[in-house]
Write an enzyme that holds these catalytic residues in place. Structure first.
Site: not given
Ligand code: NDP
Length: 249
Positions: A142, A155
């Protein structure tokens, strides 16, 4: 000429979002595809039906990537169905955005078990199954993997780990002709991100202001690059994390 003819691929978390788009793209390019999912059997069946209705080859296999026995079964059933393995996409991932003080042990375990342990367990099985010609592993990171986001620190830490695994393993597995790369998507509309409330009006304005190409990413934008990394066109690329984010960083 299709770019993935005769290849066999497992795409984890392919019942929805980016994973579903990758599975469909691989199948269009001639691969036989395993559509893995954790809980959404009807969504996985729809992805398989779309592929087979178009003349492609696909099956759905339920298995949580964070459970070692289930992961072993996923790879055994893949071998029984298609006889070999050429490509693994570690797409299954979970996220939650919340203040740092709210992080619980349970949420830590959920995100690290799925995003990091799941990546490790599946690659261990894939290494066993890849043949003499090696294979291609594609991990979903990501933008958050290299740029930790406020309220997304946990995350981000999981995706930083995914990038570290990608780079380290590419060196460890290169002599077995196994390539290991990662894709770092930007702001991409998916069932998961919409359900998490990440695409409200204010958020979209912010994403557009951070994205030079000035639109929100779609799963197919990511799928195109995954298809390239699965194919022999990327035969000289390993250990890379490719941002696919419309220029956002
Ligand atoms: P979605 O939430 O839309 O889909 C997640 C998929 O993962 C579902 O198919 C889900 O299956 C599956 N899954 C979740 N847990 C497990 C598990 N334990 N075992 C197997 N499958 C599991 O996610 P996105 O499409 O948005 O994201 C896909 C990947 O891309 C993730 O790794 C995410 O971190 C990454 N990413 C996404 C971005 C975005 O903006 N969308 C940006 C950057 C990275 P089921 O439905 O059966 O539970």
């Amino acid at each position: 000429m299709k770019t993935l003819t005769d290849k066999v691929a497992i795409v984890t978390g392919a019942s929805k979002g980016i994973g579903a788009a990758i599975a469909k793209s691989f199948a269009r390019e001639g691969a036989a595809v395993v559509v893995n999912y954790a809980t959404s059997s009807s969504d996985a069946d729809s992805v398989v039906a779309e592929i087979t209705d178009a003349g492609g080859r696909a099956i759905a296999i339920q298995a949580s990537v964070s459970e070692p026995c289930a992961v072993k079964r996923l790879f055994q059933e893949t071998k029984e169905a298609f006889g070999k393995l050429d490509v693994l996409v570690n797409n299954a991932g979970v996220f939650k955005f919340e203040p740092f003080e709210a992080i619980t042990v349970a949420e830590f375990q959920r995100e690290f078990s799925t995003n990091v342990l799941g990546t490790i367990l599946t690659i261990q099985e894939a290494i066993e199954q890849f043949g003499f010609e090696g294979g291609s592993v594609i991990n979903l990171s990501s933008l958050a993997g290299s740029h930790s986001l406020p309220q997304g620190v946990l995350y981000s830490a999981t995706k930083a780990a995914v990038e570290s695994i990608t780079q380290g393993l590419s060196a460890e597995l290169g002599d077995r002709r196994i390539r290991v790369n990662a894709i770092a998507p930007g702001y991409t509309r998916s069932e998961g991100t919409v359900a998490e409330g990440l695409f409200g009006e204010e958020s979209v304005k912010l994403y557009l202001s951070l994205t030079p190409l000035a639109r929100i990413g779609e799963p197919v934008d990511i799928a195109r690059v995954a298809t390239f990394l699965a194919s022999d066109a990327s035969a000289w690329i390993t250990g890379e994390t490719i941002r696919v984010a419309g220029g956002a960083r």
